[in-house]
Motif scaffolding. Structure first.
Motif, PDB file in Angstrom:
ATOM      1  N   GLU A   1      12.204  -9.110   2.716  1.00  0.00           N
ATOM      2  CA  GLU A   1      11.812 -10.467   2.316  1.00  0.00           C
ATOM      3  C   GLU A   1      12.947 -11.456   2.563  1.00  0.00           C
ATOM      4  O   GLU A   1      12.713 -12.574   3.007  1.00  0.00           O
ATOM      5  CB  GLU A   1      11.380 -10.498   0.847  1.00  0.00           C
ATOM      6  CG  GLU A   1      10.048  -9.826   0.594  1.00  0.00           C
ATOM      7  CD  GLU A   1       8.915 -10.458   1.399  1.00  0.00           C
ATOM      8  OE1 GLU A   1       8.799 -11.701   1.429  1.00  0.00           O
ATOM      9  OE2 GLU A   1       8.142  -9.703   2.014  1.00  0.00           O
ATOM     10  N   GLN A   2      14.185 -11.047   2.289  1.00  0.00           N
ATOM     11  CA  GLN A   2      15.334 -11.906   2.556  1.00  0.00           C
ATOM     12  C   GLN A   2      15.449 -12.193   4.052  1.00  0.00           C
ATOM     13  O   GLN A   2      15.694 -13.312   4.465  1.00  0.00           O
ATOM     14  CB  GLN A   2      16.629 -11.257   2.066  1.00  0.00           C
ATOM     15  CG  GLN A   2      16.807 -11.273   0.571  1.00  0.00           C
ATOM     16  CD  GLN A   2      18.096 -10.565   0.181  1.00  0.00           C
ATOM     17  OE1 GLN A   2      18.349  -9.458   0.640  1.00  0.00           O
ATOM     18  NE2 GLN A   2      18.889 -11.210  -0.649  1.00  0.00           N
ATOM     19  N   LEU A   3      15.285 -11.162   4.848  1.00  0.00           N
ATOM     20  CA  LEU A   3      15.384 -11.321   6.291  1.00  0.00           C
ATOM     21  C   LEU A   3      14.298 -12.264   6.804  1.00  0.00           C
ATOM     22  O   LEU A   3      14.554 -13.137   7.634  1.00  0.00           O
ATOM     23  CB  LEU A   3      15.289  -9.954   6.979  1.00  0.00           C
ATOM     24  CG  LEU A   3      15.507  -9.949   8.483  1.00  0.00           C
ATOM     25  CD1 LEU A   3      16.854 -10.552   8.854  1.00  0.00           C
ATOM     26  CD2 LEU A   3      15.403  -8.527   9.020  1.00  0.00           C
ATOM     27  N   LYS A   4      13.103 -12.097   6.287  1.00  0.00           N
ATOM     28  CA  LYS A   4      11.989 -12.966   6.686  1.00  0.00           C
ATOM     29  C   LYS A   4      12.304 -14.418   6.325  1.00  0.00           C
ATOM     30  O   LYS A   4      12.091 -15.322   7.132  1.00  0.00           O
ATOM     31  CB  LYS A   4      10.702 -12.505   5.998  1.00  0.00           C
ATOM     32  CG  LYS A   4       9.484 -13.306   6.383  1.00  0.00           C
ATOM     33  CD  LYS A   4       8.250 -12.757   5.688  1.00  0.00           C
ATOM     34  CE  LYS A   4       7.027 -13.580   6.015  1.00  0.00           C
ATOM     35  NZ  LYS A   4       5.846 -13.120   5.318  1.00  0.00           N
ATOM     36  N   ALA A   5      12.841 -14.643   5.122  1.00  0.00           N
ATOM     37  CA  ALA A   5      13.201 -15.999   4.693  1.00  0.00           C
ATOM     38  C   ALA A   5      14.294 -16.581   5.569  1.00  0.00           C
ATOM     39  O   ALA A   5      14.242 -17.759   5.952  1.00  0.00           O
ATOM     40  CB  ALA A   5      13.631 -15.987   3.224  1.00  0.00           C
ATOM     41  N   LEU A   6      15.277 -15.766   5.938  1.00  0.00           N
ATOM     42  CA  LEU A   6      16.363 -16.239   6.801  1.00  0.00           C
ATOM     43  C   LEU A   6      15.832 -16.647   8.169  1.00  0.00           C
ATOM     44  O   LEU A   6      16.235 -17.675   8.719  1.00  0.00           O
ATOM     45  CB  LEU A   6      17.425 -15.144   6.970  1.00  0.00           C
ATOM     46  CG  LEU A   6      18.314 -14.885   5.759  1.00  0.00           C
ATOM     47  CD1 LEU A   6      19.167 -13.642   5.996  1.00  0.00           C
ATOM     48  CD2 LEU A   6      19.196 -16.095   5.474  1.00  0.00           C
ATOM     49  N   VAL A   7      14.943 -15.863   8.727  1.00  0.00           N
ATOM     50  CA  VAL A   7      14.368 -16.194  10.037  1.00  0.00           C
ATOM     51  C   VAL A   7      13.593 -17.508   9.954  1.00  0.00           C
ATOM     52  O   VAL A   7      13.691 -18.359  10.846  1.00  0.00           O
ATOM     53  CB  VAL A   7      13.485 -15.037  10.555  1.00  0.00           C
ATOM     54  CG1 VAL A   7      12.687 -15.453  11.775  1.00  0.00           C
ATOM     55  CG2 VAL A   7      14.338 -13.818  10.857  1.00  0.00           C
TER      56      VAL A   7
END
Length: 116
Positions: free
Chosen positions: A104-110
Motif C-alpha cells: 500500500e505504501q508503494l502504491k501511494a508513492l507511485v
C-alpha cells in the motif's frame, strides 16, 4: 428508511447541488435558470427553503470545542543505502524503496510520483 422517506431527501440534495452549481458557474441566476429550463421563482423558493433548513439546524446546541491530543513521535527508522531493495526514478525525482515498504505504501508513492 423507506423510498417515500428518501424521495424528499433526494430532492433536497438535488437542489443543494443545483444551487451550488449556479453559484459557482459565475452566471447570473436568471441566465443559469433559463439555460436549465427552471424558473427563477422556483430557484429562489428552493434557496430560501434550504437556507431556512440551515438556519434551523444552526440553532442546535453547539458542538464542544476541538480538543487536541498529544501523540507519541513515531520511531525513526534509519536505512542504509545498501539495505534498499530498489530505487524508483521518474524524471528528476527518485525514491529509494526498502524491504519494510508495504504494498500500500508503494502504491501511494507511485501515485504521488505520477503527480510530480
Amino acid at each position: 428508511m423507506t423510498s417515500t422517506e428518501l424521495k424528499p431527501q433526494a430532492r433536497l440534495q438535488g437542489w443543494v447541488m443545483a444551487i451550488q452549481d449556479c453559484r459557482s458557474s459565475g452566471l447570473p441566476v436568471r441566465q443559469w435558470c433559463r439555460e436549465r429550463g427552471i424558473t427563477p421563482t422556483t430557484y429562489y423558493r428552493w434557496e430560501r427553503e434550504l437556507l431556512s433548513i440551515a438556519d434551523s439546524t444552526a440553532t442546535l446546541p453547539e458542538t464542544p470545542a476541538v480538543a487536541f491530543a498529544e501523540l507519541p513521535v513515531p520511531k525513526q527508522v534509519c536505512c542504509n543505502a545498501s539495505e534498499r531493495s530498489a530505487t524508483l526514478h521518474l524524471d528528476n525525482v527518485s525514491i529509494d524503496i526498502y524491504p519494510q515498504c508495504g504494498a500500500e505504501q508503494l502504491k501511494a508513492l507511485v501515485e504521488i510520483l505520477r503527480t510530480c
